[in-house]
Write a protein that holds these residues in place. Structure first.
Motif, PDB file in Angstrom:
ATOM      1  N   ARG A 274      39.850  31.793  60.305  1.00 34.76           N
ATOM      2  CA  ARG A 274      41.103  31.204  60.773  1.00 34.76           C
ATOM      3  C   ARG A 274      41.098  31.223  62.302  1.00 34.76           C
ATOM      4  N   ARG A 275      41.327  30.073  62.932  1.00 29.71           N
ATOM      5  CA  ARG A 275      41.281  30.006  64.391  1.00 29.71           C
ATOM      6  C   ARG A 275      42.667  30.325  64.967  1.00 29.71           C
ATOM      7  N   LEU A 276      42.727  31.416  65.690  1.00 29.80           N
ATOM      8  CA  LEU A 276      43.966  31.894  66.291  1.00 29.80           C
ATOM      9  C   LEU A 276      43.662  32.497  67.654  1.00 29.80           C
ATOM     10  N   THR A 277      44.684  32.618  68.471  1.00 29.29           N
ATOM     11  CA  THR A 277      44.508  33.391  69.698  1.00 29.29           C
ATOM     12  C   THR A 277      44.438  34.874  69.338  1.00 29.29           C
ATOM     13  N   THR A 278      43.998  35.665  70.291  1.00 32.04           N
ATOM     14  CA  THR A 278      43.934  37.111  70.057  1.00 32.04           C
ATOM     15  C   THR A 278      45.324  37.660  69.755  1.00 32.04           C
ATOM     16  N   ALA A 279      46.330  37.214  70.494  1.00 27.74           N
ATOM     17  CA  ALA A 279      47.690  37.689  70.250  1.00 27.74           C
ATOM     18  C   ALA A 279      48.192  37.262  68.885  1.00 27.74           C
ATOM     19  N   GLN A 280      47.937  36.016  68.511  1.00 22.76           N
ATOM     20  CA  GLN A 280      48.362  35.544  67.197  1.00 22.76           C
ATOM     21  C   GLN A 280      47.686  36.342  66.084  1.00 22.76           C
ATOM     22  N   ALA A 281      46.397  36.622  66.269  1.00 25.30           N
ATOM     23  CA  ALA A 281      45.664  37.383  65.258  1.00 25.30           C
ATOM     24  C   ALA A 281      46.228  38.794  65.124  1.00 25.30           C
ATOM     25  N   LEU A 282      46.571  39.421  66.257  1.00 30.11           N
ATOM     26  CA  LEU A 282      47.112  40.775  66.202  1.00 30.11           C
ATOM     27  C   LEU A 282      48.441  40.802  65.471  1.00 30.11           C
ATOM     28  N   VAL A 283      49.322  39.857  65.775  1.00 34.51           N
ATOM     29  CA  VAL A 283      50.626  39.821  65.121  1.00 34.51           C
ATOM     30  C   VAL A 283      50.467  39.554  63.624  1.00 34.51           C
ATOM     31  N   ALA A 284      49.582  38.640  63.266  1.00 35.57           N
ATOM     32  CA  ALA A 284      49.352  38.343  61.847  1.00 35.57           C
ATOM     33  C   ALA A 284      48.775  39.554  61.120  1.00 35.57           C
ATOM     34  N   PHE A 285      47.876  40.265  61.771  1.00 31.42           N
ATOM     35  CA  PHE A 285      47.293  41.476  61.193  1.00 31.42           C
ATOM     36  C   PHE A 285      48.367  42.542  60.962  1.00 31.42           C
ATOM     37  N   LEU A 286      49.199  42.799  61.973  1.00 29.48           N
ATOM     38  CA  LEU A 286      50.210  43.848  61.860  1.00 29.48           C
ATOM     39  C   LEU A 286      51.225  43.553  60.766  1.00 29.48           C
TER      40      LEU A 286
END
Length: 626
Positions: A4-16
């Motif tokens: 999934r292509r996301l920014t680092t910030a987007q990936a962190l929020v989705a992970f949390l």
């Protein structure tokens, strides 16, 4: 592999948003929300990611970075450390404002995830706005201030580095022995960089919060120590609450009749009316608990780190043959004071001890039980006297304010405090009715904690009355989150006690020969001292200007009605009262044990000379427990 292509910030929020905890079969979300104040260091990264996430990650708006951490800590404590909040800030002052809150979280073993922005990892322009340059190290930023106050720290200098760092961060947050502040420093350019993330990174994860059982050999030694003791005393610390071991402790005390004293963090481990509860211990403790501590031959510490207030600066446990047995989930604390360690979850250890001692129906001598129950009755009469306000038209003392609250609250109410003279009065006098009622942050004793912490607690317990008790000095430190309470429509109850200065430090200053310098809020007099008239500061008007409903109380009768009205309110409400401080007015009992604050060895002014003589007498009682 699916990505999934996301920014680092987007990936962190989705992970949390997909992380959960589980203990005793109960599952809940780990990161319940993210607090944030935005600047150039996080607005385009974490800020945009929160917008992108929609309702998957709730956002809470704060007014001060330190206060946001305090609110997150209050939330985590109320949730039993099973759910927490994240806090995001910009770079520079926004990030350094996190340090005090992070230290408080780590001292108290309470989880909070810090996400400060950081300077550019790629350094296209150097320095950037708010960057402090370090001539000897190009990879250091102000965020490194958070290293010593964090249980885990990482700087994410490339997007793919987030994967192991995020997993380690959550591991630390959910580890009952290691938890505290966790920091992921996020360079502002890396936050917005896109990357093809493996879908597995966003899979739902449930982190089991374990309950380590005691080692059989350690348990056997512990059982023998308890059986051999004639005057055992339990010191219940915050670990009892963190483990949700309150009912287990109550059963253990009922079976063995061993008296239970409590630290500030452990108060409420037993209800105040439990026969074995003897109140607070140490410098701010009760006469009952402190006298038992002086003669105890076995001190059983449960989830306590033995701060100097608890041990009366190593003078309290005076029995020449005293030994210690420490039940603690961390080996570091379990071995303190030369103790027999029982490294385990508090509830698991107490269950094992209870079962082993039940085999021989072990309990203390009835004469010892009678001794401490009689002493407890005598202390309760002193509490009632301090709480009683005979003249309804007079200004109340601070203890009488607590007495009026004591007559009003039920087991549902939660009281929050952290600094000043109130922690001492509360520890000695408050009658805790439920495990989560007494919320005094005394590990870091941070002025300004109470109002934001009340917001966090109210978010975690929306149906319970939440009281923030503050003096005027503490109020002036950090009142801005009143705006947040108003914005969120949280019915927190703020009680402001006006005594025109730092009452606690004023008393300490006088005791150590510093003559109350700088402890009163007064105009400067002609001789240069601050001994003029009180400053014309109207804290009630200030609270009102920030959106709170304000109730002014000028007498005991007014205060009783104002507290009752505030408790019933469905919006943020402040009760403001000026307290009586005259020496002739009866107050709470004085300190029942010493506290070591060093006094000047060389001085010419008589107050300091006398204070040093008194200090030398107490120092002679200090000892090492080996």
């Amino acid at each position: 592999m699916s990505t999934r292509r996301l920014t680092t910030a987007q990936a962190l929020v989705a992970f949390l948003a997909r992380q959960y905890t589980e203990r005793d079969g109960r599952r809940q979300r780990l990161i319940g929300a993210t607090w944030g104040i935005f600047g150039h260091g996080n607005v385009a990264g974490i800020g945009q990611a929160l917008v992108e996430s929609g309702r998957a990650m709730p956002y809470l708006q704060g007014r001060n970075e330190q206060a946001m951490v305090h609110a997150a800590v209050g939330y985590a404590r109320q949730c039993g450390r099973l759910s927490a909040h994240a806090v995001t800030t910009s770079i520079g002052p926004g990030a350094t404002n996190l340090v005090t809150g992070a230290a408080l979280a780590t001292v108290n073993h309470l989880p909070v995830l810090l996400l400060p922005g950081d300077t550019f990892a790629t350094r296209p322009a150097d320095p950037v706005l708010q960057q402090i340059e370090v001539p000897y190290a190009g990879d250091v930023s102000v965020n490194d201030c958070l290293r010593p106050v964090s249980r885990y720290f990482d700087r994410i200098t490339r997007p793919e580095a987030l994967v192991p760092a995020a997993l380690q961060a959550v591991r630390t947050l959910t580890d009952p022995a290691q938890t505290g502040a966790v920091t992921l420093a996020l360079p502002q350019d890396v936050q917005v960089q896109a990357y093809d993330w493996p879908e597995e990174f966003f899979a739902e994860r449930v982190w089991h919060v374990r309950r380590p059982a005691p080692d059989p050999q350690e348990l056997d030694r512990a059982v023998r120590a308890v059986r051999g003791a004639r005057r055992p005393l339990i010191v219940a610390g915050g670990g009892v609450h963190h483990s949700a071991a309150e009912s287990t402790l109550a059963a253990f005390a009922a079976a063995t009749r061993i008296p239970v004293a409590s630290t500030q963090a452990g108060k409420g481990s037993l209800r105040h009316d439990h026969p074995a509860d003897v109140g607070g211990i140490g410098h701010t403790g009760t006469a009952t608990a402190d006298e038992l501590a002086r003669t105890a031959d076995l001190v059983i510490g449960i989830g306590t780190r033995y701060s100097d207030f608890t041990t009366a600066s190593a003078t309290l446990f005076a029995n020449p043959g005293v030994r210690f047995l420490n039940l603690n989930i961390t080996g570091f604390d379990a071995h303190k004071l030369g103790a027999l360690p029982l490294v385990a979850d508090a509830r698991s250890a107490l269950e094992a001890l209870t079962a082993a001692l039940a085999e021989r129906n072990h309990r203390v001598d009835p004469a010892y039980e009678t001794e401490y129950t009689d002493a407890k009755e005598r202390w309760e009469r002193r509490v009632t006297a301090a709480f009683t306000a005979p003249d309804p038209h007079a200004r109340p003392t601070q203890a009488q304010v607590l007495g009026l609250l004591d007559g009003l609250v039920t087991e549902d109410d939660i009281l929050i405090n952290a600094a000043g003279s109130l922690p001492g009065d509360l520890h000695k006098l408050w009658r805790a009715r439920s495990p989560r009622q007494y919320h005094v942050e005394y590990g870091y004793s941070c002025m300004g904690y109470e109002i934001p912490a009340a917001i966090g607690v109210q978010l975690a317990a929306p149906d319970r009355p939440v009281w923030a008790l503050v003096g005027d000095g503490t109020y002036l430190m950090n009142p801005t989150e009143i705006v947040t309470a108003v914005q969120q429509e949280l019915p927190v109850k703020l009680v402001v006690l006006q005594n025109h200065g730092y009452a606690s430090i004023g008393g300490l200053s006088e005791a150590v020969g510093a003559e109350r310098l700088g402890t009163a809020y007064r105009h400067r007099a002609a001789d240069g001292t601050f001994t003029g008239p009180p400053l014309p500061v109207d804290l009630a008007a200030n609270a009102g200007s920030l959106g709170m409903r304000v109730l002014r109380a000028r007498s005991v009768r007014d205060l009783r009605e104002a507290l009752r009205e505030a408790r019933a309110a469905d919006r943020p409400t402040c009760v403001y009262v000026e307290t009586e401080t005259a020496d002739t007015v009866s107050g709470p009992p004085p300190a029942q044990a010493w506290w070591d604050v060093p006094v000047a060895e060389a001085a010419t002014r008589p107050p300091a000379v006398r204070a040093r003589e008194e200090y030398d007498r107490h120092v002679a009682d200090r000892r090492h427990h080996l």
